[in-house]
Structure formats: C-alpha cells, structure tokens
Write a protein that holds these residues in place. Structure first.
Motif, PDB file in Angstrom:
ATOM      1  N   ARG A  76     -29.085  25.965  43.291  1.00 40.29           N
ATOM      2  CA  ARG A  76     -28.664  26.777  42.143  1.00 40.29           C
ATOM      3  C   ARG A  76     -27.385  26.213  41.529  1.00 40.29           C
ATOM      4  NH1 ARG A  76     -25.726  31.844  43.960  1.00 40.29           N
ATOM      5  NH2 ARG A  76     -24.235  30.145  44.237  1.00 40.29           N
ATOM      6  N   ASP A  77     -26.413  25.924  42.371  1.00 37.81           N
ATOM      7  CA  ASP A  77     -25.134  25.408  41.877  1.00 37.81           C
ATOM      8  C   ASP A  77     -25.299  24.044  41.214  1.00 37.81           C
ATOM      9  OD1 ASP A  77     -24.001  27.689  42.899  1.00 37.81           O
ATOM     10  OD2 ASP A  77     -23.186  26.726  44.686  1.00 37.81           O
ATOM     11  N   ALA A  78     -26.168  23.202  41.791  1.00 39.34           N
ATOM     12  CA  ALA A  78     -26.394  21.874  41.216  1.00 39.34           C
ATOM     13  C   ALA A  78     -27.040  21.980  39.841  1.00 39.34           C
ATOM     14  CB  ALA A  78     -27.272  21.048  42.155  1.00 39.34           C
ATOM     15  N   LEU A  79     -27.976  22.899  39.699  1.00 36.21           N
ATOM     16  CA  LEU A  79     -28.635  23.085  38.402  1.00 36.21           C
ATOM     17  C   LEU A  79     -27.650  23.583  37.355  1.00 36.21           C
ATOM     18  CD1 LEU A  79     -31.962  24.678  39.669  1.00 36.21           C
ATOM     19  CD2 LEU A  79     -31.724  22.449  38.550  1.00 36.21           C
ATOM     20  N   TYR A  80     -26.822  24.533  37.717  1.00 34.52           N
ATOM     21  CA  TYR A  80     -25.817  25.026  36.774  1.00 34.52           C
ATOM     22  C   TYR A  80     -24.844  23.909  36.403  1.00 34.52           C
ATOM     23  CZ  TYR A  80     -27.188  29.953  37.284  1.00 34.52           C
ATOM     24  OH  TYR A  80     -27.863  31.144  37.252  1.00 34.52           O
ATOM     25  N   ALA A  81     -24.462  23.098  37.395  1.00 36.81           N
ATOM     26  CA  ALA A  81     -23.513  22.004  37.143  1.00 36.81           C
ATOM     27  C   ALA A  81     -24.102  20.976  36.185  1.00 36.81           C
ATOM     28  CB  ALA A  81     -23.114  21.341  38.456  1.00 36.81           C
ATOM     29  N   ARG A  82     -25.432  20.811  36.235  1.00 39.86           N
ATOM     30  CA  ARG A  82     -26.093  19.859  35.330  1.00 39.86           C
ATOM     31  C   ARG A  82     -26.383  20.467  33.964  1.00 39.86           C
ATOM     32  NH1 ARG A  82     -29.345  18.234  40.008  1.00 39.86           N
ATOM     33  NH2 ARG A  82     -31.170  19.322  39.192  1.00 39.86           N
ATOM     34  N   GLY A  83     -26.033  21.732  33.798  1.00 38.29           N
ATOM     35  CA  GLY A  83     -26.284  22.394  32.523  1.00 38.29           C
ATOM     36  C   GLY A  83     -27.687  22.935  32.379  1.00 38.29           C
TER      37      GLY A  83
END
Length: 326
Positions: free
Chosen positions: A202-209
């Motif tokens: 989840r955090d990685a997806l948010y970080a990638r926009g």
C-alpha cells in the motif's frame, strides 16, 4: 609457445609439459604456469596437467584459478556425480576463498542445471544469487520448484515465503504480498506477516502516485483486519481513506460494517445516513433499510425516517420501505 593453442588432446599435453619445463629452467615460473594452463585449456582431460596446476595453485593460494580448473575439469568429465562434485567445490572456493560471489553463482548454476531436482543445491544457489544482487533470478528458480508441486501441497509454504522475500528485495512488493497471502493460507506464516507486506505494498503504491491501486489494497487490508477481529486497525485504514475522500462509498460501507460488528450503533447509523445521501438509486433502498436497523438497535428508529423517505422516492413500490415507514 605460439603453436600450443593450435594443438589439442595428448599433443597439447606434450607441448605444454615441454614448454613448462623450458620456462622453469629459465626461472620463469609464471611462464611455466601459463604453458600448463594453455595445455590444460586445450586438453582438459589431462590428469598430469590438472594435477600439476592444482598443486601450483594450492601452493600459492591462487584459489580463483584452482576453482576455474575445477570448472574446466567438470565440463570435460563424463560422470555426472563427478561433475557435480567439482562444480560445488569450485563454487565453495570462489565464494569462501576468492570472495568471487558472481563466479561462485555461475559454478552453482552449472551444477544445478545437472541436478534440477536437488532442493539443497537449489537453496544454496538461490541464497548466492541473492547475495550477488540477483534476487529476481533466485525467485525464478523457486517459481520452477513451485510449478512442480500441487496447489495444496504443504511444501509450497516455505517456498512461497522464500520467494516473497526475494520479490520484495527485487522491488516487487505486490508479488511478495501475493506470495505471503498464499503462504498464510497454507499455514506457513501468521496473518500478521502477510498483512505487514500488504501494508508495505500500500505504501509503495502511494509513494509511486498510484492512489487508486493503493486504495484497493487499503480496503483489502481493512477487510482482513475486520475478519481477524482487529476492529481498531480496520477502522484506522478506513478513516485514512475517508480523510482523502469523504464520499468513498466502499470505505463508508466497510466502516459501517466494522461499527456494527462492535455494536456501535450510533456510529453505524451516522455512516449509513451519509451513504443514503451518496449512493445511487440501485443501492439506496438497501442503505436506508440498514439505517433503520441501526437506529432501531440504538433505540431511536425515528431518526431513520428521513433516509427511508428518500429511498421510497426512488422506489415507491418497495414493500420493505413501506413497512418500515408505517
């Protein structure tokens, strides 16, 4: 010396020994070793050249050269067991003595190609590939092992956990999360481990926009927490979504279910009232009836009247709405 590379077989051996002797008599030890190496490369089945070179390499601690002589010998040998022994020893020397992890991995890859069913050898190779910064290549070997097992085979559990770690190291957070979910289903890891990886995804997806995919993962996390009886963690996930979008129907609906599961009827009814004002005609009747149930549990059924009337405007012939309004 120029003729040696043109020769093969026993003639290469004879010339190499002759040249090596001449170089040694001239106190040119390096030249003598080069002559032996050229001869051995041309005739890797030569026992005398191999033994002379191996003794020389050991004497001066040339472990990388000793290992590579083992690889040459393994390639020339006809017996598979002998090939494996030499390649494994070459890998050990390259890793432990020469510090050449890439070379060691290459030797083990050759060995594993000869014995693809050797789980211990596979595990050694995968660990070494990871050490070399090639976790994605290690994951491919585990995938091949998984493909050979039935879907419900308990042996899949540890393999999935291992592949998840490699995928995460390779930056594939989603693949790692899928593997840990499957491992949890087989009882190989606790739920918490699988959910931690979903959180990282989840955090990685948010970080990638990629907010929409991040939202989908967050909803799945909330559902998993709710089913595991961890209502506060489910609520935290859903509240974070609602801070980003207060009209997120899926998040509001899921949060209402969490509140209902914990008997917080006032909180559930407040959420359902918001939903009645947001959802389309296809869902408004269901939301209004759920609102009435929540208000009834809270001892204030009259508070549901406005929502029920709004729903009946969309569905004037709906028997349950009429009954609730009676």
């Amino acid at each position: 010396g120029r003729l040696l590379p043109l020769e093969t077989g026993e003639e290469a051996e004879r010339l190499a020994l002759t040249l090596a002797q001449l170089r040694a008599e001239m106190w040119d030890e390096e030249g003598a070793e080069r002559a032996l190496e050229a001869g051995y490369a041309a005739h890797p089945r030569s026992v005398v050249l191999r033994e002379r070179l191996e003794a020389s390499y050991r004497e001066r601690g040339a472990w990388d050269k000793l290992a590579r002589s083992y690889v040459l010998y393994a390639r020339a040998a006809s017996d598979v067991a002998e090939k494996l022994t030499r390649l494994k020893e070459a890998a050990r020397l390259l890793q432990a003595e020469a510090g050449d992890h890439d070379g060691a991995a290459s030797a083990l890859e050759e060995a594993f190609a000869l014995a693809p069913g050797d789980a211990g050898l596979r595990d050694q190779l995968v660990a070494l590939l990871d050490l070399c910064g090639r976790p994605e290549d290690g994951a491919k070997h585990i995938t091949a092992a998984l493909d050979a097992l039935a879907p419900g085979d308990p042996a899949r559990g540890s393999l999935l956990v291992g592949r998840a770690r490699l995928r995460a190291r390779a930056g594939d957070e989603e693949g790692a999360a899928d593997d840990l979910d499957a491992a949890h289903a087989l009882g190989a890891v606790p739920l918490e481990v699988a959910l931690e990886q979903r959180t990282r995804l989840r955090d990685a997806l948010y970080a990638r926009g990629d907010g929409e995919r991040g939202r989908v993962v967050a909803l799945a996390l909330a559902d998993a927490y709710a089913r595991a009886g961890q209502g506060e963690r489910a609520r935290a996930e859903l509240m974070a979504l609602l801070r980003a979008d207060g009209r997120d129907v899926a998040a509001l609906t899921a949060l209402a279910a969490v509140e209902a599961a914990h008997g917080r009827w006032d909180a559930e009814s407040a959420l359902l009232y918001r939903l009645v004002g947001i959802v389309g005609d296809d869902a408004i009747a269901d939301m209004a009836l759920r609102l009435a149930d929540a208000c009834e549990h809270a001892g204030r059924l009259a508070d549901a009247r406005d929502g029920l009337e709004r729903a009946r405007l969309a569905h004037p012939a709906h028997a349950r709405l009429t009954e609730r309004l009676a």
